[in-house]
Design an enzyme around this catalytic site. Structure first.
Site, PDB file in Angstrom:
ATOM      1  N   ASP A  46      49.078  86.636  23.149  1.00 34.68           N
ATOM      2  CA  ASP A  46      49.896  86.056  24.220  1.00 34.68           C
ATOM      3  C   ASP A  46      49.261  84.764  24.702  1.00 34.68           C
ATOM      4  OD1 ASP A  46      51.880  86.243  26.631  1.00 34.68           O
ATOM      5  OD2 ASP A  46      49.901  85.998  27.543  1.00 34.68           O
ATOM      6  N   TYR A  51      48.701  76.925  29.210  1.00 35.31           N
ATOM      7  CA  TYR A  51      47.298  77.272  28.992  1.00 35.31           C
ATOM      8  C   TYR A  51      46.556  76.181  28.230  1.00 35.31           C
ATOM      9  CZ  TYR A  51      48.692  82.150  30.016  1.00 35.31           C
ATOM     10  OH  TYR A  51      49.185  83.296  30.572  1.00 35.31           O
ATOM     11  N   LYS A  76      54.987  80.923  26.442  1.00 34.67           N
ATOM     12  CA  LYS A  76      55.793  80.755  27.651  1.00 34.67           C
ATOM     13  C   LYS A  76      56.129  79.291  27.887  1.00 34.67           C
ATOM     14  CE  LYS A  76      52.732  84.278  29.615  1.00 34.67           C
ATOM     15  NZ  LYS A  76      51.664  84.051  28.619  1.00 34.67           N
ATOM     16  N   HIS A 109      57.773  81.174  32.224  1.00 38.08           N
ATOM     17  CA  HIS A 109      56.466  81.498  32.803  1.00 38.08           C
ATOM     18  C   HIS A 109      56.554  81.930  34.272  1.00 38.08           C
ATOM     19  CE1 HIS A 109      51.975  80.438  32.098  1.00 38.08           C
ATOM     20  NE2 HIS A 109      52.065  81.399  32.992  1.00 38.08           N
TER      21      HIS A 109
END
Length: 295
Positions: A46, A51, A76, A109
């Protein structure tokens, strides 16, 4: 290597019951963490556009020697890329960084309460991507009861998952119950409560909780393993994060014991109702928006 059961999403797609999360894992550490997880037996990773480590996740999977079809990739779309056309382009950016043509699970997200129409348009784009076969399943993350209700009023595809903060100190049972009613899988981020130190949530560490500690001692397991087992037995999918190979392996080794009904209830009773992560209502483009780089 433990045998990990799969969970079946509401569209028939299967996802491993446990995966590796890479939230706040620096890009230069992400590749090694994903490699360690895949070597351990994980088959679900994931990540997220926000990120900043999708590229390293993709590189680790590509270099693992494991067939692409065997690894379930989830990412996401960040709020800065909400809106129909923007979200379609967000998919293109993520797919290119991951080095794949198809993403297994693509989710929004956060809800964007201050501009929920933009959230709905983003989800409409996910539905389009799903219809075109570019993603195998779609879903949401950090959606509360009101967000889910409003989305379900408009959606043509029911989300497959809602990835939310769930750990023994924060269970979000109303969100889980609404999801279960519609066949939406609860996917627990921060499943062992590490997020409780993200801000002033007034929590102590779940790892030091005496109730969890006693249960761990009874099974000859660690507190983290007990918490992950609690999730798995209650039907949630979990994505613990770590960059340490030994911890990554420990988190995966939770399929050879069962908690009793009394032990599950004792952990349930630890819920404080206090969130560790950011308040969903506080998510605005002004406070959290930032551009997601091109591939």
């Amino acid at each position: 290597m433990p045998t990990v059961p799969n969970l079946t999403l509401n569209n028939g797609v299967e996802i491993p019951a446990i995966g590796l999360g890479v939230f706040q894992t620096p890009p230069d550490e992400t590749r090694a963490a994903v490699q360690a997880a895949l070597s351990t037996g994980y088959r679900h990773i994931d990540t997220a556009a926000a990120y900043g480590n999708e590229r390293e996740v993709g590189e680790a999977i590509a270099g693992s020697g494991i067939d692409r079809s065997e690894v379930f990739i989830e990412t996401k779309i960040w709020i800065s890329d909400y809106g129909y056309d923007q979200t379609l382009h967000g998919f293109d950016k993520s797919a290119a960084k991951l080095g794949v043509d198809q993403i297994d699970l693509l989710i929004l997200h956060q809800a964007l309460p201050s501009d929920f129409d933009k959230t709905l348009e983003a989800y409409r784009a996910l539905e389009n991507l799903y219809g075109d076969g570019k993603v195998r399943a779609i879903g949401v993350s950090n959606f509360m009861v009101d967000h889910l209700t409003a989305l379900l009023d408009r959606a043509t595809v029911v989300p497959a998952v809602n990835q939310i903060e769930v750990h023994p100190y924060f269970a979000q049972r109303e969100v889980q119950e609404l999801g279960a009613k519609h066949g939406i899988l609860a996917q627990a981020w921060s499943p062992i409560g590490g997020i409780t130190f993200y801000r002033d949530s007034e929590h102590t560490s779940t790892l030091q909780d005496p109730v969890i500690g006693e249960i761990a001692k009874a099974h000859g397991k660690s507190p983290a393993q007990v918490m992950l087992r609690w999730h798995v037995q209650q039907g949630r999918q979990v994505i613990p994060k770590s960059t340490k190979p030994a911890r990554i392996a420990e988190n995966f080794d939770v399929f050879d014991f069962d908690l009793t009904a009394e032990q599950l209830a004792a952990i349930d009773a630890l819920d404080t109702g206090k969130r560790g992560g950011p308040e969903p209502a506080a998510i605005t483009l002004e406070n959290f928006g930032r551009p997601i780089p091109e591939a």
